[in-house]
Design an enzyme around this catalytic site. Structure first.
Site, short mmCIF file in Angstrom:
data_model
loop_
_atom_site.label_atom_id
_atom_site.label_comp_id
_atom_site.label_asym_id
_atom_site.label_seq_id
_atom_site.Cartn_x
_atom_site.Cartn_y
_atom_site.Cartn_z
N ARG A 64 -26.57 45.78 -18.92
CA ARG A 64 -25.21 45.47 -18.47
C ARG A 64 -24.28 45.12 -19.63
O ARG A 64 -23.10 45.51 -19.64
CB ARG A 64 -25.23 44.27 -17.51
CG ARG A 64 -25.78 44.60 -16.16
CD ARG A 64 -24.73 45.38 -15.34
NE ARG A 64 -25.35 45.99 -14.18
CZ ARG A 64 -25.56 45.35 -13.04
NH1 ARG A 64 -25.17 44.10 -12.90
NH2 ARG A 64 -26.14 45.95 -12.03
N HIS A 106 -27.61 69.71 -20.10
CA HIS A 106 -29.06 69.61 -20.03
C HIS A 106 -29.67 70.98 -20.35
O HIS A 106 -29.20 71.99 -19.84
CB HIS A 106 -29.48 69.13 -18.64
CG HIS A 106 -30.95 68.93 -18.53
ND1 HIS A 106 -31.58 67.82 -19.07
CD2 HIS A 106 -31.92 69.70 -17.99
CE1 HIS A 106 -32.88 67.92 -18.84
NE2 HIS A 106 -33.11 69.05 -18.19
N ASP A 142 -30.21 63.74 -14.23
CA ASP A 142 -29.83 65.16 -14.28
C ASP A 142 -29.66 65.76 -12.88
O ASP A 142 -30.03 66.92 -12.64
CB ASP A 142 -30.90 65.96 -15.07
CG ASP A 142 -31.07 65.44 -16.48
OD1 ASP A 142 -30.07 65.06 -17.10
OD2 ASP A 142 -32.22 65.39 -16.98
N GLU A 171 -25.66 76.41 -25.13
CA GLU A 171 -25.03 75.11 -24.81
C GLU A 171 -23.68 74.98 -25.52
O GLU A 171 -22.71 74.48 -24.94
CB GLU A 171 -25.93 73.95 -25.26
CG GLU A 171 -27.23 73.84 -24.49
CD GLU A 171 -28.07 72.65 -24.94
OE1 GLU A 171 -27.51 71.57 -25.21
OE2 GLU A 171 -29.30 72.80 -25.04
#
Ligand code: GAR
Length: 203
Positions: A64, A106, A142, A171
């Site tokens: 956090r 990904h 993903d 990519e």
């Protein structure tokens, strides 16, 4: 119309980050990289971004506390889209609820082979085609709505490195294109599906 301000989150090499920066050199490209954030101090991506005169910050810590500091910086720089590029951490639902839209790239044709070592998973499974996916990030791994995908042939003599290298080249074209579509307001999310709209006022 001003260019959209994007932030890129990295953990390593940063070749996808570099591909987006390179695309944004074109004055017609509708987005510019304002901020790079890493969870690893030794990520080569940080140095690459600084060479481009982009603010690049290592944020230490986990959980956090890390997410709070990261959100503060994102808000301060008025980031409108976050791109995960080789960022190896899962973001909490609380973070995602407060952050601008988040995309990820990904190295497989999702939903096949999510998680780590996607190229190795593809080789071990014996698929003949793999590729890469740009998707919006949700709280799963993903698993969010798919924006763009491109296929890459898996060759008989491929090892992980060869396959990863060919996927990576793909990519580098796919990610800047997905960011461009978003920045031109051409993406419409309907449940799991992302529709690509005609661009207004061009062509
Ligand atoms: C890329 O292949 C990217 O798809 C992958 O890490 C590599 C980062 O390379 N990401 C994932 O596996 C995320 N699950 P880069 O730092 O040179 O862009």
């Amino acid at each position: 119309m001003g260019r959209k301000k994007i932030g890129i989150m990295v953990s390593g090499r940063g070749s996808n980050m570099q591909a987006i920066i390179d695309a944004s050199r074109d004055p017609d490209y509708p987005a510019r990289v304002e901020l790079v954030i890493s969870n690893r101090e030794d990520a080569p991506a940080l140095e690459k971004a600084r060479k481009e005169n982009i603010k690049a910050k290592f944020i230490p810590g986990i959980g956090r506390d890390w997410e709070r500091k990261t959100l503060d910086l994102i808000n301060e720089k008025e980031i409108e889209l976050l791109c995960l590029a080789g960022f190896m951490r899962v973001l909490s639902p609380e973070f995602l609820a407060q952050a601008p839209p988040v995309m990820n790239i990904h190295p497989s044709l999702l939903p096949a082979f999510p998680g780590l070592n996607a190229q190795k998973q593809a080789l071990e499974h014996g698929v003949k085609v793999s590729g890469c996916t740009v998707h919006f990030v949700d709280s799963g791994v993903d698993s969010g709505p798919i924006i763009l995908q491109d296929a890459v042939e898996v060759k008989q003599d491929d090892d992980e490195e060869k396959l990863a290298g060919r996927i990576l080249k793909t990519e580098h074209k796919l990610y800047p294109r997905a960011v461009e579509l978003w920045a031109r307001d051409q993406l419409e999310i309907e449940g799991r599906k992302v529709k690509i709209k005609e661009e207004k006022g061009r062509g």
